[in-house]
Write a protein that holds these residues in place. Structure first.
Motif, PDB file in Angstrom:
ATOM      1  N   THR A  73     -54.588   3.121   3.602  1.00 49.43           N
ATOM      2  CA  THR A  73     -55.507   4.143   3.167  1.00 49.43           C
ATOM      3  C   THR A  73     -56.883   3.787   3.003  1.00 49.43           C
ATOM      4  O   THR A  73     -57.878   4.605   3.146  1.00 49.43           O
ATOM      5  N   ALA A 139     -56.810  10.216   3.490  1.00 49.23           N
ATOM      6  CA  ALA A 139     -55.520  10.676   2.894  1.00 49.23           C
ATOM      7  C   ALA A 139     -54.636  11.221   4.031  1.00 49.23           C
ATOM      8  O   ALA A 139     -55.269  11.470   5.130  1.00 49.23           O
ATOM      9  N   HIS A 141     -51.874  14.284   5.199  1.00 49.16           N
ATOM     10  CA  HIS A 141     -51.233  15.414   4.760  1.00 49.16           C
ATOM     11  C   HIS A 141     -50.218  15.931   5.673  1.00 49.16           C
ATOM     12  O   HIS A 141     -50.544  15.797   6.740  1.00 49.16           O
ATOM     13  N   LEU A 146     -49.310  15.298   0.145  1.00 52.26           N
ATOM     14  CA  LEU A 146     -50.452  14.829   0.464  1.00 52.26           C
ATOM     15  C   LEU A 146     -50.590  13.321  -0.248  1.00 52.26           C
ATOM     16  O   LEU A 146     -50.349  13.234  -1.260  1.00 52.26           O
ATOM     17  N   THR A 148     -52.871  10.304  -0.980  1.00 51.06           N
ATOM     18  CA  THR A 148     -54.453  10.332  -1.142  1.00 51.06           C
ATOM     19  C   THR A 148     -55.020   8.860  -1.597  1.00 51.06           C
ATOM     20  O   THR A 148     -55.928   8.522  -1.786  1.00 51.06           O
ATOM     21  N   SER A 151     -58.304   7.899  -3.815  1.00 48.25           N
ATOM     22  CA  SER A 151     -59.218   8.999  -3.914  1.00 48.25           C
ATOM     23  C   SER A 151     -58.853  10.199  -4.611  1.00 48.25           C
ATOM     24  O   SER A 151     -59.999  10.613  -5.437  1.00 48.25           O
ATOM     25  N   VAL A 174     -63.103  15.676  -1.983  1.00 46.49           N
ATOM     26  CA  VAL A 174     -62.014  16.096  -2.351  1.00 46.49           C
ATOM     27  C   VAL A 174     -61.836  17.612  -2.629  1.00 46.49           C
ATOM     28  O   VAL A 174     -60.793  18.315  -2.476  1.00 46.49           O
ATOM     29  N   LEU A 178     -59.613  19.103   0.219  1.00 45.22           N
ATOM     30  CA  LEU A 178     -58.392  19.132  -0.227  1.00 45.22           C
ATOM     31  C   LEU A 178     -58.116  20.624  -1.010  1.00 45.22           C
ATOM     32  O   LEU A 178     -57.401  21.528  -0.784  1.00 45.22           O
ATOM     33  N   VAL A 188     -49.278  15.839  -4.731  1.00 44.36           N
ATOM     34  CA  VAL A 188     -50.145  14.510  -4.678  1.00 44.36           C
ATOM     35  C   VAL A 188     -49.206  13.259  -4.672  1.00 44.36           C
ATOM     36  O   VAL A 188     -48.532  13.179  -5.896  1.00 44.36           O
ATOM     37  N   PRO A 190     -50.201   9.529  -5.178  1.00 44.74           N
ATOM     38  CA  PRO A 190     -51.451   8.699  -5.226  1.00 44.74           C
ATOM     39  C   PRO A 190     -51.104   7.140  -5.031  1.00 44.74           C
ATOM     40  O   PRO A 190     -49.857   6.823  -4.746  1.00 44.74           O
TER      41      PRO A 190
END
Length: 213
Positions: A73, A139, A141, A146, A148, A151, A174, A178, A188, A190
């Motif tokens: 990422t 990111a 999707h 999602l 991320t 971020s 963002v 998003l 989400v 992360p």
């Protein structure tokens, strides 16, 4: 649904079954990084998001199944400590954004830009470029799910070292790429810690902008 996204370093993966795609979340390394192994249920093809650390545990999660690709990422070292070993053992293609790819320990076989798609068997991941945490942070999707990186987290956007220009860039991306595009139920995943949804975070957007980090 038994999936919570609450995982601990040294503990088992938490697995979520979606139509056409399975997500396994594993916590690894001293910085409690999340690695996500995605599997297309139609073809069995695998894709790993962030070979962050503990290559042995990541390889055990992959097992004897073919790993097609590893997506990193962003360039920060805690997200690629296991990349070289996992890529060597599996032969997986390394994918990253061109602005961050040169910082990785192995060459990227493919670079991707905003709006590109990455296939996992029959499933598709949309690449979303989020500028600010690093120049090439992305990111991914897929149908309301999602990933991320660093971020977006529960409680705020990623670290921009108190640089107002970087913060403004990340916050704008963002919001526009998003929150303005995706519904509240979007889940989400992360790069560290627990999961959240866009709906849970949306009311805090003005506060994040005002606090400046």
């Amino acid at each position: 649904m038994t999936y919570t996204g609450d995982v601990q370093v040294g503990g088992p993966a938490d697995v979520r079954e979606l139509p056409g795609l399975t997500i396994a979340k594993l916590a690894v390394g001293p910085m409690n990084n999340n690695a996500y192994l995605l599997r297309c249920t139609a073809t069995g093809e695998l894709l790993l998001i962030d070979a962050a650390n503990e290559a042995d545990r990541l390889l055990a999660l992959v097992g004897d199944r073919p790993l097609a690709a590893i997506v990193t990422t962003h360039r920060h070292g805690d997200h690629w400590q296991a990349l070289e070993q996992v890529a060597k053992v599996t032969g997986a293609e390394v994918i990253a954004h061109p602005l961050d790819a040169p910082e990785l320990p192995v060459p990227a076989g493919r670079t991707v830009a905003h709006g590109d798609e990455i296939a996992v068997g029959e499933a598709r991941l949309e690449v979303i470029h989020l500028r600010g945490h690093t120049p090439g942070s992305i990111a991914l999707h897929h149908d309301g799910h999602l990933f991320t990186g660093d971020s977006l987290f529960p409680g705020g956007v990623g670290n921009t070292q108190k640089d107002p220009e970087r913060l403004a860039s990340l916050y704008t991306d963002v919001v526009e790429r998003l929150f303005d595009r995706l519904p509240d139920e979007t889940w989400v995943y992360p790069g560290h810690g627990g999961d959240t949804t866009l709906g849970a975070e949306r009311p805090s957007l003005p506060e994040w902008k005002a606090r400046g980090w």
